[in-house]
Design a protein around this motif. Structure first.
Motif, PDB file in Angstrom:
ATOM      1  N   ALA A   1     -19.652  16.938  -9.679  1.00 50.76           N
ATOM      2  CA  ALA A   1     -19.074  18.288  -9.620  1.00 50.76           C
ATOM      3  C   ALA A   1     -17.872  18.385  -8.699  1.00 50.76           C
ATOM      4  N   GLN A   2     -17.724  17.460  -7.776  1.00 51.11           N
ATOM      5  CA  GLN A   2     -16.650  17.543  -6.793  1.00 51.11           C
ATOM      6  C   GLN A   2     -15.631  16.436  -6.995  1.00 51.11           C
ATOM      7  N   SER A   3     -14.375  16.818  -7.049  1.00 50.17           N
ATOM      8  CA  SER A   3     -13.297  15.844  -7.095  1.00 50.17           C
ATOM      9  C   SER A   3     -13.101  15.277  -5.679  1.00 50.17           C
ATOM     10  N   PRO A   4     -12.875  13.986  -5.569  1.00 47.37           N
ATOM     11  CA  PRO A   4     -12.617  13.433  -4.225  1.00 47.37           C
ATOM     12  C   PRO A   4     -11.253  13.857  -3.679  1.00 47.37           C
ATOM     13  N   TRP A   5     -10.445  14.536  -4.487  1.00 41.41           N
ATOM     14  CA  TRP A   5      -9.090  14.914  -4.063  1.00 41.41           C
ATOM     15  C   TRP A   5      -9.032  16.325  -3.509  1.00 41.41           C
ATOM     16  N   GLN A   6     -10.159  17.035  -3.493  1.00 40.83           N
ATOM     17  CA  GLN A   6     -10.161  18.390  -2.955  1.00 40.83           C
ATOM     18  C   GLN A   6     -10.149  18.364  -1.446  1.00 40.83           C
TER      19      GLN A   6
ATOM     20  N   SER B   1       0.832  -1.186   0.000  1.00 42.10           N
ATOM     21  CA  SER B   1       0.000   0.000   0.000  1.00 42.10           C
ATOM     22  C   SER B   1       0.869   1.240   0.000  1.00 42.10           C
ATOM     23  N   ALA B   2       0.429   2.244  -0.756  1.00 45.34           N
ATOM     24  CA  ALA B   2       1.120   3.530  -0.726  1.00 45.34           C
ATOM     25  C   ALA B   2       0.810   4.190   0.612  1.00 45.34           C
ATOM     26  N   GLY B   3       1.675   5.090   1.015  1.00 40.97           N
ATOM     27  CA  GLY B   3       1.440   5.829   2.253  1.00 40.97           C
ATOM     28  C   GLY B   3       0.225   6.727   2.108  1.00 40.97           C
ATOM     29  N   PRO B   4      -0.274   7.231   3.209  1.00 44.20           N
ATOM     30  CA  PRO B   4      -1.452   8.103   3.149  1.00 44.20           C
ATOM     31  C   PRO B   4      -1.120   9.394   2.396  1.00 44.20           C
ATOM     32  N   LEU B   5      -2.112   9.938   1.729  1.00 40.85           N
ATOM     33  CA  LEU B   5      -1.938  11.178   0.979  1.00 40.85           C
ATOM     34  C   LEU B   5      -2.090  12.374   1.903  1.00 40.85           C
ATOM     35  N   ASP B   6      -1.202  13.333   1.755  1.00 40.45           N
ATOM     36  CA  ASP B   6      -1.349  14.556   2.534  1.00 40.45           C
ATOM     37  C   ASP B   6      -2.095  15.597   1.691  1.00 40.45           C
ATOM     38  N   GLU B   7      -2.279  16.776   2.251  1.00 36.14           N
ATOM     39  CA  GLU B   7      -3.043  17.829   1.574  1.00 36.14           C
ATOM     40  C   GLU B   7      -2.407  18.228   0.250  1.00 36.14           C
ATOM     41  N   VAL B   8      -1.097  18.320   0.183  1.00 38.23           N
ATOM     42  CA  VAL B   8      -0.421  18.689  -1.062  1.00 38.23           C
ATOM     43  C   VAL B   8      -0.631  17.603  -2.122  1.00 38.23           C
ATOM     44  N   ASP B   9      -0.513  16.336  -1.738  1.00 40.25           N
ATOM     45  CA  ASP B   9      -0.773  15.233  -2.671  1.00 40.25           C
ATOM     46  C   ASP B   9      -2.192  15.329  -3.234  1.00 40.25           C
ATOM     47  N   ARG B  10      -3.165  15.595  -2.371  1.00 42.48           N
ATOM     48  CA  ARG B  10      -4.556  15.695  -2.826  1.00 42.48           C
ATOM     49  C   ARG B  10      -4.743  16.866  -3.785  1.00 42.48           C
ATOM     50  N   ARG B  11      -4.082  17.982  -3.510  1.00 42.79           N
ATOM     51  CA  ARG B  11      -4.176  19.135  -4.419  1.00 42.79           C
ATOM     52  C   ARG B  11      -3.518  18.811  -5.760  1.00 42.79           C
TER      53      ARG B  11
ATOM     54  N   ARG C   1       6.636  10.068  -7.113  1.00 42.73           N
ATOM     55  CA  ARG C   1       6.249   9.135  -6.052  1.00 42.73           C
ATOM     56  C   ARG C   1       4.830   8.608  -6.279  1.00 42.73           C
ATOM     57  N   LEU C   2       3.906   9.489  -6.660  1.00 44.82           N
ATOM     58  CA  LEU C   2       2.523   9.060  -6.913  1.00 44.82           C
ATOM     59  C   LEU C   2       2.467   8.064  -8.062  1.00 44.82           C
ATOM     60  N   LEU C   3       3.305   8.259  -9.078  1.00 44.42           N
ATOM     61  CA  LEU C   3       3.393   7.291 -10.175  1.00 44.42           C
ATOM     62  C   LEU C   3       4.005   5.973  -9.691  1.00 44.42           C
ATOM     63  N   ARG C   4       5.130   6.063  -8.992  1.00 44.26           N
ATOM     64  CA  ARG C   4       5.833   4.878  -8.506  1.00 44.26           C
ATOM     65  C   ARG C   4       4.956   4.038  -7.577  1.00 44.26           C
ATOM     66  N   ASP C   5       4.185   4.724  -6.709  1.00 47.11           N
ATOM     67  CA  ASP C   5       3.328   4.020  -5.743  1.00 47.11           C
ATOM     68  C   ASP C   5       2.021   3.527  -6.358  1.00 47.11           C
ATOM     69  N   GLY C   6       1.784   3.841  -7.627  1.00 47.74           N
ATOM     70  CA  GLY C   6       0.575   3.362  -8.286  1.00 47.74           C
ATOM     71  C   GLY C   6      -0.666   4.179  -7.970  1.00 47.74           C
TER      72      GLY C   6
END
Length: 168
Positions: free
Chosen positions: A163-168, A18-28, A61-66
């Motif tokens: 209308a809403q991205s789950p990454w916001q 599993s990839a590590g948890p996403l932080d706020e910057v990753d989500r943005r 990292r996001l690419l590498r972690d899938g």
């Protein structure tokens, strides 16, 4: 950012970790890339307020972690000549998912396939030029796949993205 990573049909994606948890910057970053996968690293960094080096490292990292599995164009079906869409629910023989999914992956006009729990086993999104082609895909191609017991179809009259991205 033209990398594309895919798993074979019926296989779990990733490396088994599993990839590590996403932080706020990753989500943005994800939100911006979902909106426009063609963004340069420079523009991405400006939009999420990080350095280019940080943005580049995070995307890598996001690419590498899938987490990010690729970048591609979104095509509007109707203007591209695919004016008929339908969801096709399949009931399949137990333990035939891998074989059925491998066959479905080869059927022209099948855009998306999901293994389900519940009344039906598989849901496929089919986009075809017209009703005649849709009929041929379902009756001649999908129903002839070994392991498919039955199908049920729902025509799509209209569709839209949320209308809403789950990454916001």
């Amino acid at each position: 950012m033209s990398q594309e990573t895919t798993s074979a049909p019926g296989e779990a994606g990733g490396t088994g970790r599993s990839a590590g948890p996403l932080d706020e910057v990753d989500r943005r970053i994800l939100d911006e890339l979902v909106r426009d996968g063609r963004l340069s690293i420079r523009t991405l960094a400006e939009r999420v307020h990080v350095s280019r080096t940080n943005a580049y490292a995070r995307v890598e990292r996001l690419l590498r972690d899938g987490v990010v599995t690729g970048f591609r164009a979104q095509v509007a079906p109707e203007p591209a000549g695919l004016g008929t869409s339908a969801y096709i629910a399949l009931t399949i023989e137990q333990n035939t998912w891998r074989e059925v999914s491998a066959e479905l992956a080869q059927v022209r006009y099948v855009e998306h396939v999901a293994l389900l729990s519940g009344e039906h086993d598989v849901l496929a999104l089919v986009r075809a030029p017209d009703n005649t082609t849709l009929r041929d895909v379902v009756l001649d191609r999908v129903q002839s796949i070994a392991g498919v017991l039955s199908t049920r179809s729902w025509l799509v009259f209209e569709e839209f993205d949320g209308a809403q991205s789950p990454w916001q």
